[in-house]
Design a protein around this motif. Structure first.
Motif, short mmCIF file in Angstrom:
data_model
loop_
_atom_site.label_atom_id
_atom_site.label_comp_id
_atom_site.label_asym_id
_atom_site.label_seq_id
_atom_site.Cartn_x
_atom_site.Cartn_y
_atom_site.Cartn_z
N VAL A 15 9.19 -2.47 -4.99
CA VAL A 15 8.64 -1.52 -5.97
C VAL A 15 9.46 -0.24 -5.90
CG1 VAL A 15 6.58 -0.26 -6.74
CG2 VAL A 15 6.33 -2.51 -5.61
N PRO A 16 10.01 0.23 -7.05
CA PRO A 16 9.79 -0.27 -8.41
C PRO A 16 10.58 -1.54 -8.70
CG PRO A 16 11.36 1.54 -8.45
CD PRO A 16 10.86 1.43 -7.03
N ARG A 17 10.05 -2.36 -9.57
CA ARG A 17 10.80 -3.49 -10.10
C ARG A 17 11.80 -2.96 -11.12
NH1 ARG A 17 6.94 -6.37 -7.74
NH2 ARG A 17 6.56 -8.59 -8.19
N VAL A 18 13.01 -3.42 -11.07
CA VAL A 18 14.08 -2.84 -11.88
C VAL A 18 13.80 -2.95 -13.38
CG1 VAL A 18 15.49 -4.94 -11.91
CG2 VAL A 18 16.59 -2.71 -12.16
N TYR A 19 13.06 -3.99 -13.78
CA TYR A 19 12.82 -4.23 -15.20
C TYR A 19 11.56 -3.56 -15.72
CZ TYR A 19 9.39 -7.50 -13.31
OH TYR A 19 8.34 -8.05 -12.62
N CYS A 20 10.76 -2.93 -14.84
CA CYS A 20 9.37 -2.61 -15.16
C CYS A 20 9.15 -1.11 -15.39
CB CYS A 20 8.46 -3.10 -14.04
SG CYS A 20 6.70 -2.91 -14.41
N ASP A 21 8.32 -0.79 -16.38
CA ASP A 21 7.95 0.60 -16.63
C ASP A 21 6.44 0.81 -16.54
OD1 ASP A 21 7.13 -0.71 -18.89
OD2 ASP A 21 8.27 0.51 -20.31
N CYS A 22 5.77 -0.01 -15.70
CA CYS A 22 4.34 0.18 -15.48
C CYS A 22 4.10 1.49 -14.74
CB CYS A 22 3.74 -0.99 -14.70
SG CYS A 22 4.16 -1.02 -12.94
N GLU A 26 6.79 3.46 -12.37
CA GLU A 26 7.24 4.78 -12.79
C GLU A 26 6.93 5.83 -11.72
OE1 GLU A 26 9.06 5.92 -15.48
OE2 GLU A 26 9.46 3.78 -15.60
N GLU A 27 5.75 5.76 -11.13
CA GLU A 27 5.42 6.70 -10.05
C GLU A 27 6.34 6.51 -8.86
OE1 GLU A 27 4.26 8.04 -6.37
OE2 GLU A 27 4.03 5.92 -6.82
N ALA A 28 6.65 5.26 -8.55
CA ALA A 28 7.54 4.99 -7.41
C ALA A 28 8.92 5.61 -7.64
CB ALA A 28 7.67 3.48 -7.20
N ARG A 29 9.39 5.61 -8.87
CA ARG A 29 10.69 6.21 -9.18
C ARG A 29 10.66 7.73 -9.06
NH1 ARG A 29 10.35 2.20 -13.49
NH2 ARG A 29 11.75 0.47 -12.92
N ILE A 30 9.53 8.34 -9.40
CA ILE A 30 9.47 9.79 -9.50
C ILE A 30 9.07 10.44 -8.18
CG2 ILE A 30 8.32 11.73 -10.66
CD1 ILE A 30 8.00 9.81 -13.09
N THR A 31 7.93 10.04 -7.62
CA THR A 31 7.45 10.69 -6.39
C THR A 31 7.55 9.81 -5.16
OG1 THR A 31 5.16 10.00 -6.78
CG2 THR A 31 5.86 12.09 -7.74
N THR A 229 0.17 -5.94 3.76
CA THR A 229 1.57 -5.65 3.44
C THR A 229 2.04 -6.64 2.37
OG1 THR A 229 3.76 -5.23 4.42
CG2 THR A 229 2.53 -7.15 5.25
N HIS A 230 3.36 -6.67 2.09
CA HIS A 230 3.94 -7.60 1.10
C HIS A 230 3.32 -7.37 -0.28
CE1 HIS A 230 5.62 -11.32 -0.58
NE2 HIS A 230 6.42 -11.36 0.49
N MET A 231 3.24 -6.10 -0.70
CA MET A 231 2.50 -5.72 -1.89
C MET A 231 3.40 -5.62 -3.12
SD MET A 231 0.10 -2.79 -0.18
CE MET A 231 1.47 -2.04 0.69
N SER A 232 2.87 -6.07 -4.25
CA SER A 232 3.59 -6.00 -5.53
C SER A 232 3.30 -4.68 -6.22
CB SER A 232 3.16 -7.16 -6.43
OG SER A 232 1.87 -6.88 -6.99
N HIS A 233 3.80 -4.54 -7.44
CA HIS A 233 3.54 -3.34 -8.23
C HIS A 233 2.14 -3.32 -8.83
CE1 HIS A 233 5.14 -5.23 -12.26
NE2 HIS A 233 4.45 -6.09 -11.54
N ASP A 234 1.33 -4.34 -8.57
CA ASP A 234 -0.06 -4.33 -9.01
C ASP A 234 -0.90 -3.37 -8.19
OD1 ASP A 234 -2.41 -5.62 -10.46
OD2 ASP A 234 -2.94 -5.99 -8.37
#
Length: 258
Positions: A15-22, A26-31, A229-234
């Motif tokens: 996370v973030p997934r390269v293709y995803c804008d959920c 998006e939070e993972a990219r910013i903060t 652990t092993h958590m997705s972007h969900d």
């Protein structure tokens, strides 16, 4: 004292997934609160030294974050790329440092790794973990677990005879039968993989417990403490999921002392 540090807490895509804008990506990219590298655990102990569980493609970044140049040894859970993709980089580091790495895993996992990367044996010694191992004061047992549509993985249980402490790492598992669950009883700490809160996909397409299923499982296993652990972007670490007091989500860099 044994210290466990979560160097990676993400699933196979991170996370973030390269293709995803959920919202989570998006939070993972910013903060970065939800930023998750592929799953890996660092173990530090005065008796056994330093050991890591799994060596995924984010290994180099995880080592930099840990301030470590090369681990003394690795345990490998299975031969999927998100758990072994960093072995090539580790082997190269061993070559430059003029040392030989030690990796432990059941024989069938070693055979899979060697079939894909036959040159790794030059710098990494692969030792079978089909029988119990001992590192310092810890007895380590590996056993095969169901990984759903993805086949199989191995979990590891650590028992310390002197202190009576016990903990287990089971990152990739689902629909475990009684014989697979037995080593997960009587634990001070269980580290368990949970990709979604409630996974919406057909069961026969899945490979890891979701949080709701894991919470039901914990009612049976009754470990003193559990970390998912092993958590997705969900899963959004900014959200309160109402977990029990003895259950929490792993965060990158989080440490636990046993």
């Amino acid at each position: 004292m044994t210290r466990l540090t979560f160097r990676g807490t993400g699933d196979s895509m991170g996370v973030p997934r390269v293709y995803c804008d959920c919202k989570v990506c998006e939070e993972a990219r910013i903060t970065g609160e939800n930023r998750r590298l592929r799953s890996a655990l660092q173990i530090e102990d005065d008796e056994l030294g330093q050991m890591w569980i799994d060596c995924g493609p984010d290994w180099g970044r995880q080592m930099e974050a840990a301030g470590v140049r090369a681990p003394e040894r690795m345990l490998i859970t299975h031969a999927h790329f998100d758990h072994i993709g960093g072995l090539v980089e580790w082997a190269d580091a061993c070559r430059w440092l003029e040392r030989r790495g030690e990796a432990y895993s059941p024989e069938e996992v070693i055979l899979e790794i060697n079939s894909r990367f036959p040159w790794l044996n030059r710098q990494i010694h692969f030792a079978k973990a089909d029988d119990d191992l001992t590192f310092g004061g810890w007895k380590v047992r590996a056993w095969k677990v169901c990984h759903g549509k993805n086949g199989y993985s191995y979990a590891y249980r650590f028992d310390h005879d002197e202190t009576g402490r016990a903990w287990a790492y089971c990152s990739d598992a689902i629909a475990l039968k009684d014989v697979e669950l037995q080593p997960l009883y009587g634990l001070d700490l269980l580290i368990l993989g949970t990709s979604f809160y409630e996974e919406p996909y057909p069961f026969d397409t899945r490979s890891v417990y979701d949080v709701k299923e894991a919470l039901e499982l914990l009612k049976e296993l009754r470990p003193k403490r559990t970390v998912f652990t092993h958590m997705s972007h969900d899963l959004d670490l900014r959200r309160d999921y109402g977990l029990p007091d003895d259950v929490q989500f792993a965060r990158t860099g989080m440490s636990i002392d046993i």
